[in-house]
Motif scaffolding. Structure first.
Motif, PDB file in Angstrom:
ATOM      1  N   VAL A 119      -1.787   3.115   6.008  1.00 40.92           N
ATOM      2  CA  VAL A 119      -1.415   3.978   4.886  1.00 40.92           C
ATOM      3  C   VAL A 119       0.060   4.354   4.971  1.00 40.92           C
ATOM      4  O   VAL A 119       0.783   4.358   3.964  1.00 40.92           O
ATOM      5  CB  VAL A 119      -2.297   5.244   4.876  1.00 40.92           C
ATOM      6  N   GLY A 120       0.524   4.652   6.189  1.00 46.95           N
ATOM      7  CA  GLY A 120       1.917   5.050   6.362  1.00 46.95           C
ATOM      8  C   GLY A 120       2.903   3.949   6.026  1.00 46.95           C
ATOM      9  O   GLY A 120       3.907   4.182   5.335  1.00 46.95           O
ATOM     10  N   LEU A 121       2.624   2.731   6.483  1.00 41.72           N
ATOM     11  CA  LEU A 121       3.551   1.633   6.211  1.00 41.72           C
ATOM     12  C   LEU A 121       3.449   1.184   4.750  1.00 41.72           C
ATOM     13  O   LEU A 121       4.448   0.718   4.184  1.00 41.72           O
ATOM     14  CB  LEU A 121       3.279   0.469   7.155  1.00 41.72           C
ATOM     15  N   ASN A 122       2.293   1.322   4.148  1.00 45.78           N
ATOM     16  CA  ASN A 122       2.185   1.048   2.716  1.00 45.78           C
ATOM     17  C   ASN A 122       3.139   1.959   1.936  1.00 45.78           C
ATOM     18  O   ASN A 122       3.768   1.531   0.964  1.00 45.78           O
ATOM     19  CB  ASN A 122       0.752   1.265   2.249  1.00 45.78           C
ATOM     20  N   TYR A 123       3.262   3.197   2.396  1.00 45.87           N
ATOM     21  CA  TYR A 123       4.183   4.151   1.754  1.00 45.87           C
ATOM     22  C   TYR A 123       5.641   3.851   2.116  1.00 45.87           C
ATOM     23  O   TYR A 123       6.498   3.739   1.220  1.00 45.87           O
ATOM     24  CB  TYR A 123       3.820   5.575   2.169  1.00 45.87           C
ATOM     25  N   LEU A 124       5.935   3.694   3.411  1.00 44.40           N
ATOM     26  CA  LEU A 124       7.332   3.535   3.834  1.00 44.40           C
ATOM     27  C   LEU A 124       7.933   2.231   3.318  1.00 44.40           C
ATOM     28  O   LEU A 124       9.118   2.184   2.955  1.00 44.40           O
ATOM     29  CB  LEU A 124       7.419   3.583   5.360  1.00 44.40           C
ATOM     30  N   TRP A 125       7.144   1.174   3.306  1.00 42.60           N
ATOM     31  CA  TRP A 125       7.634  -0.113   2.823  1.00 42.60           C
ATOM     32  C   TRP A 125       7.467  -0.269   1.305  1.00 42.60           C
ATOM     33  O   TRP A 125       7.828  -1.311   0.755  1.00 42.60           O
ATOM     34  CB  TRP A 125       6.898  -1.252   3.531  1.00 42.60           C
ATOM     35  N   ARG A 126       6.894   0.740   0.652  1.00 42.30           N
ATOM     36  CA  ARG A 126       6.698   0.711  -0.807  1.00 42.30           C
ATOM     37  C   ARG A 126       5.974  -0.563  -1.240  1.00 42.30           C
ATOM     38  O   ARG A 126       6.371  -1.241  -2.182  1.00 42.30           O
ATOM     39  CB  ARG A 126       8.040   0.875  -1.533  1.00 42.30           C
ATOM     40  N   LEU A 127       4.897  -0.855  -0.516  1.00 41.28           N
ATOM     41  CA  LEU A 127       4.149  -2.079  -0.813  1.00 41.28           C
ATOM     42  C   LEU A 127       3.266  -1.928  -2.050  1.00 41.28           C
ATOM     43  O   LEU A 127       2.892  -2.924  -2.671  1.00 41.28           O
ATOM     44  CB  LEU A 127       3.280  -2.462   0.397  1.00 41.28           C
TER      45      LEU A 127
END
Length: 284
Positions: A119-127
């Motif tokens: 969930v965090g990397l989906n947000y940080l990487w704007r996937l």
């Protein structure tokens, strides 16, 4: 979230889970078992911090006094979702784990951490991956990862990954983690395990069908679990949590749970924690 400074790590609350009951209703062609259960979360939690770096490496820093595998579920989660990273994203990931959920206790700590990373990397990487995509990635990591992506108490069926949101009572619990590691594979493979529980409905569960089918096998194989359940049985109706080793005793209030905790052996790993149907994922 929109006001978070870009130079600060993203901090994510990563809760433990509790299985309020568990039934084994059959064995599947793929070797897994069909289950019925209700998942809730516990206030007992880890904190996962994520920051992006320029070094194209997925690294992990542990802020606790026990060892984890070098490539744990959190690292695997970062590498798996990294396949969706866009060319202009910073390639590296630094994960800091601040763990309080005991390992190997059936409380889903590693799975919760993995879901937090996804969930965090989906947000940080704007996937912009939707929940269905994240659930699919989570399933590749482990059977318990998807419920932490859902982030809501659920009635679960199938292999434990077909969800219907529900709102069971949020209660205080005494959580006892016996000093043993229960092998989920050994429990599900045991010849004495009943694999043919009749299916029930959520209404049946609400009316008192709340046993854990795995409990007799785990009690027979692991004396510390049997001892913990026997002692807690003096105060109410304790249950095995998932496949264990943790067990829990529902209580009517914090005062009752804390009073029981004070009467239990001081040298045992025992917590008082409230169950939650939802949780605030991102923390300051």
């Amino acid at each position: 979230m929109s006001n978070r400074p870009n130079n600060l790590p993203l901090r994510i609350l990563s809760p433990a889970k509790i299985n309020l009951f568990l039934r084994v209703t059959g064995k599947r062609p793929d070797g897994y078992h069909d289950l019925q259960t209700v998942f809730q979360f516990l206030q007992l939690h880890d904190i996962v911090e994520i920051e992006l770096t320029e070094d194209a490496v997925v690294s992990r820093i542990d802020q606790h006094d026990f060892e984890l595998p070098e490539v744990d579920l959190a690292v695997r989660a970062a590498r798996l979702i990294g396949q969706y990273r866009k060319p202009d994203n910073l390639p590296g990931v630094r994960i800091t784990l601040n763990k309080t959920i005991p390992c190997g206790a059936g409380m889903g700590g590693g799975s919760s951490n993995a879901a937090s990373v996804l969930v965090g990397l989906n947000y940080l990487w704007r996937l912009n991956l939707d929940e269905f995509a994240l659930l699919d990635i989570g399933t590749q990591l482990g059977a318990d990862v998807p419920i932490f992506i859902k982030g809501h108490a659920c009635w679960a069926e199938g292999a434990g990954n077909i969800f219907t949101s529900c709102i069971p009572p949020e209660r205080w619990h005494v959580i006892w983690i016996p000093d043993c590691v229960v092998s989920t594979r050994d429990v599900f493979g045991h010849p004495d395990l009943n694999r043919n529980d009749p299916k029930i409905t959520y209404q049946d569960y609400q009316q008192g069908c709340c046993q854990n089918t795995l409990e007799p096998v785990v009690r027979a194989l692991f004396k510390p679990v049997d001892d913990a359940l026997s002692i807690l049985g003096q105060y109410g109706k304790p249950q095995l949590n998932g496949s264990g080793s943790s067990v829990f005793l529902p209580c009517e209030s914090f005062a009752e749970a804390n009073s029981i905790r004070e009467e239990l052996p001081a040298n045992e790993n025992i917590h008082v924690s409230r169950s939650m149907n939802t949780f605030e994922r991102f923390v300051a």
